[in-house]
Motif scaffolding. Structure first.
Motif: not given
Lengths: 217, 216
Positions: B193, A68-69, B189, A64, B196-197, B158, B172
């Motif tokens: 996640a 975002v993290q 979120y 990810t 994105y994954w 990313k 995002t």
């Protein structure tokens, strides 16, 4: 010359911001080392369960975006009742991220060490963790210095993202200066140069460390 | 639990639109990055010192720079030197130029893997430089460079999250809109996640497929 004066006026505060950048990424990298090693031994553990947990952790943090993290850590911690300063949230997020990447680097180093060494150490009665700490880890570090320097540079670059959660590091400081001076081009180029110089110095340190460790063999 | 999922259903169009934007920006940036990267690697291989030096400088600068700074220079700094681009264009160019440095390094490692004798033989046989790259170097090095190339594409995907900061409505950015409108944190979120994954996993699988195809 107005440009020079502008940069001269703002350089001290930008260098202060650079200090914060280096602090945040430095702490993350250093905290990430022991934890990354633990995750690395988790990834290579003989217990399938431990291996699976480690792999899930690594896959999540490597799969990810770090932005975002960072946002998750920053907004989620207060929700579960933990209020932390932005800078602490930044350090936590960068550390948790670098653990996943460092573990992979350490794993690469570990694979390069003949398994016979560990077997021999266990045979003569050295406990597992003692063998890891005194036999494996010193050798791993010698092998992975270049990759570790790469990871440090990458964390230093990624630390520019913590500006979005209001940590006044180099990026944020630059944004603030731009907001008052309306001179984005000059200021951001200056920030760019500071980043490049910092990373260049880092790679020099890496080279020196590599050579010193190479002499140790 | 239903409330939890309701939000997802309600915001699915926004999140999917973000995913699509992320995907096409990354796709264009990847193409741009690969083309420039290949050109850079070829220039570096030529026998001209100033050229080689210029390419090295470009690569070192790009590798030492946070992508956020590059985007800010282009997007906010650009107008003061007469360069006005919209956010998406800055996104594609920024990611492309940035990725180009990494792709160039990958191509360079690929070129180095080709035995010198082959190049000499090809030159003796009268092949031109472009022909050598196209027919001798590239086909042989594909096996070697496909995994790091796929890696780099994943890294670009990313990194593209950063485009949200310069107001590109990608995944995002749309996630933060989701957060701002609903005051929910976990659902947006978590969805981001996951998406994105998914995208990263899809690229990884595509990479595996390509890897099988390029193997002799």
């Amino acid at each position: 010359m107005a440009t020079l004066a502008l940069i001269q006026d703002n350089l001290p505060i930008m260098l202060w911001g650079t200090g914060v950048t280096v602090l945040v990424s430095g702490v993350a990298i250093i905290l990430g080392m022991p934890l990354g090693l633990v995750l690395c031994f988790g990834l290579t553990s003989s217990s399938a369960w431990l291996r699976r947990v480690s792999r899930v952790y690594q896959s999540l943090w490597r799969g990810t975006p770090i932005l975002v993290q960072l946002l998750i850590i920053y907004y989620l911690l207060p929700l579960i009742g933990i209020n932390v300063a932005p800078i602490l949230a930044a350090i936590i997020a960068l550390t948790l991220n670098t653990i996943a990447f460092q573990a992979e680097i350490f794993r690469g180093g570990l694979l390069a060490i003949p398994p016979g060494q560990m077997e021999a150490a266990r045979m003569v009665g050295i406990r597992k963790w003692s063998a890891r700490i005194y036999i494996l880890i010193p050798q791993i570090f010698r092998l992975i210095i270049p990759s570790l320097v790469n990871e440090t540079i990458s964390i230093l670059k990624n630390s520019s993202l913590v500006s979005v959660i209001a940590v006044t590091e180099l990026m944020r400081v630059s944004q603030q200066i731009v907001a008052t001076t309306y001179r984005p081009f000059e200021i951001y180029i200056t920030a760019a140069i500071i980043y490049i110089v910092t990373n260049f110095l880092l790679s020099l340190v890496g080279h020196a460390a590599e050579q010193r460790l190479a002499r140790g063999t | 639990m239903t409330q939890f999922l309701d939000l997802w259903v309600q915001y699915a169009p926004l999140m999917l639109a973000g995913l699509v934007t992320t995907a096409w920006i990354c796709a264009l940036a990847t193409v741009l990055g690969i083309v420039i990267g290949l050109i850079l690697a070829c220039l570096e291989g030529l026998d001209a010192k100033p050229l080689r030096w210029a390419v090295r400088t470009y690569i070192e600068i790009m590798r030492g720079l946070p992508i956020l700074i590059l985007l800010f220079v282009l997007y906010y700094g650009g107008p003061s030197i007469g360069l006005r681009l919209d956010a998406e264009t800055v996104g594609v160019l920024g990611l492309g130029f940035y990725g180009a440095a990494y792709f160039a390094e990958i191509f360079r490692s690929g070129f180095q893997s080709i035995p010198k004798g082959q190049i000499e033989a090809a030159r003796m046989a009268g092949l031109t430089g472009t022909q050598i790259v196209r027919h001798i170097k590239l086909p042989q090095m594909l096996v070697l460079i496909t995994p790091p190339m796929v890696n780099e594409v994943i890294i670009l995907i990313k990194e593209s999250a950063v485009l949200s900061i310069i107001t590109v409505a990608e995944l995002t950015k749309n996630t933060t809109q989701f957060v701002n409108e609903t005051y929910a944190v976990i659902q947006p979120y978590l969805a981001a996640a996951l998406l994105y994954w998914l995208l990263v996993e899809a690229v990884a699988q595509l990479g595996k497929f390509v890897e099988r195809r390029v193997r002799f």
